[in-house]
Design an enzyme around this catalytic site. Structure first.
Site, PDB file in Angstrom:
ATOM      1  N   HIS A  11       0.721  -1.237   0.041  1.00  0.00           N
ATOM      2  CA  HIS A  11       0.137   0.046   0.085  1.00  0.00           C
ATOM      3  C   HIS A  11       0.871   1.299   0.023  1.00  0.00           C
ATOM      4  O   HIS A  11       0.351   2.449  -0.589  1.00  0.00           O
ATOM      5  CB  HIS A  11      -0.784  -0.095   1.277  1.00  0.00           C
ATOM      6  CG  HIS A  11      -0.085  -0.158   2.592  1.00  0.00           C
ATOM      7  ND1 HIS A  11       0.304  -1.368   3.012  1.00  0.00           N
ATOM      8  CD2 HIS A  11       0.072   0.580   3.626  1.00  0.00           C
ATOM      9  CE1 HIS A  11       0.726  -1.250   3.950  1.00  0.00           C
ATOM     10  NE2 HIS A  11       0.792  -0.043   4.557  1.00  0.00           N
ATOM     11  N   HIS A 100      27.123  -1.107 -12.557  1.00  0.00           N
ATOM     12  CA  HIS A 100      28.210  -1.687 -11.621  1.00  0.00           C
ATOM     13  C   HIS A 100      27.545  -2.633 -11.030  1.00  0.00           C
ATOM     14  O   HIS A 100      28.575  -3.722 -10.587  1.00  0.00           O
ATOM     15  CB  HIS A 100      28.450  -0.597 -10.673  1.00  0.00           C
ATOM     16  CG  HIS A 100      29.331   0.361 -11.215  1.00  0.00           C
ATOM     17  ND1 HIS A 100      30.252   1.524 -10.440  1.00  0.00           N
ATOM     18  CD2 HIS A 100      29.745   0.828 -12.426  1.00  0.00           C
ATOM     19  CE1 HIS A 100      30.721   2.272 -11.032  1.00  0.00           C
ATOM     20  NE2 HIS A 100      30.342   1.987 -12.237  1.00  0.00           N
ATOM     21  N   ARG A 134      35.581  -5.193 -14.504  1.00  0.00           N
ATOM     22  CA  ARG A 134      35.709  -5.673 -13.035  1.00  0.00           C
ATOM     23  C   ARG A 134      34.957  -5.807 -12.372  1.00  0.00           C
ATOM     24  O   ARG A 134      34.833  -6.250 -11.296  1.00  0.00           O
ATOM     25  CB  ARG A 134      36.685  -4.442 -12.755  1.00  0.00           C
ATOM     26  CG  ARG A 134      36.156  -3.208 -12.542  1.00  0.00           C
ATOM     27  CD  ARG A 134      36.594  -1.826 -11.951  1.00  0.00           C
ATOM     28  NE  ARG A 134      36.262  -0.722 -11.850  1.00  0.00           N
ATOM     29  CZ  ARG A 134      35.613   0.205 -12.717  1.00  0.00           C
ATOM     30  NH1 ARG A 134      35.849  -0.166 -14.085  1.00  0.00           N
ATOM     31  NH2 ARG A 134      35.051   1.219 -12.077  1.00  0.00           N
TER      32      ARG A 134
HETATM   33  C1  RB5 Z   1       4.062   0.394   5.343  1.00  0.00           C
HETATM   34  O1  RB5 Z   1       3.448   1.093   6.383  1.00  0.00           O
HETATM   35  C2  RB5 Z   1       5.604   0.420   5.484  1.00  0.00           C
HETATM   36  O2  RB5 Z   1       5.954  -0.040   6.428  1.00  0.00           O
HETATM   37  C3  RB5 Z   1       6.166  -0.347   4.228  1.00  0.00           C
HETATM   38  O3  RB5 Z   1       5.460   0.193   3.063  1.00  0.00           O
HETATM   39  C4  RB5 Z   1       7.593  -0.380   4.120  1.00  0.00           C
HETATM   40  O4  RB5 Z   1       8.091   0.988   4.230  1.00  0.00           O
HETATM   41  C5  RB5 Z   1       8.420  -1.327   4.706  1.00  0.00           C
HETATM   42  O5  RB5 Z   1       9.492  -1.450   4.485  1.00  0.00           O
END
Ligand code: RB5
Length: 147
Positions: A11, A100, A134
């Site tokens: 989300h 890289h 490299r």
């Molecule tokens: C969601 O609130 C948030 O924790 C998630 O999107 C993310 O940032 C987690 O690493």
């Protein structure tokens, strides 16, 4: 056939994911959307693992993942063999991740960059080749030196 770009978010990255999908389609890419499909709270591994599995299995050469910070998405993806997910927040980092590190997944922090920057980064990421040279043995050692 057009290049298919897999993309996934929770989300926290949903709105940026929708914007990027719109841009990708506008510029002639096909998109495989692994969700999420609304701003309802979800757990990022539920969307990120399926995309990373597809990259691991060679179904797509490159992918894009997002969450609020980009960290959870990147950590999840990097548990997969052959996946090199790079958390980037500007165009230069996205370019270096390809040149890289031969990164095959771009991880974006949806709550910390704007849509236009994200789209610029995606274009650079998708169109920049690995430098090789490299950097090749360094990238190979990421997995081959694992205990
Ligand atoms: C969601 O609130 C948030 O924790 C998630 O999107 C993310 O940032 C987690 O690493």
């Amino acid at each position: 056939m057009n290049q298919i770009i897999p993309i996934a978010s929770d989300h926290g990255g949903f709105e940026m994911k929708e914007y990027l999908i719109e841009q990708l389609k506008k510029w002639g890419y096909e998109v495989k959307d692994y969700g999420t499909h609304s701003t309802e709270s979800v757990d990022y591994p539920d969307m990120i693992h399926p995309l990373a599995t597809a990259i691991e299995n060679g179904e797509y050469p490159l992918g894009i993942i997002l969450c609020g910070s980009g960290n959870g998405a990147q950590m999840t993806a990097n548990h997969h063999h052959g996946v090199r997910a790079a958390l980037c927040w500007n165009v230069e980092l996205a370019e270096l991740a390809r040149r890289h590190n031969d990164a095959n997944i771009l991880a974006l922090p949806g709550r910390f960059i704007d849509n236009e920057t994200a789209w610029d980064m995606v274009q650079v990421f998708l169109n920049t080749p690995f430098d090789g040279g490299r950097h090749t043995q360094r990238v190979e050692k990421i997995e081959s030196l694992l205990a």
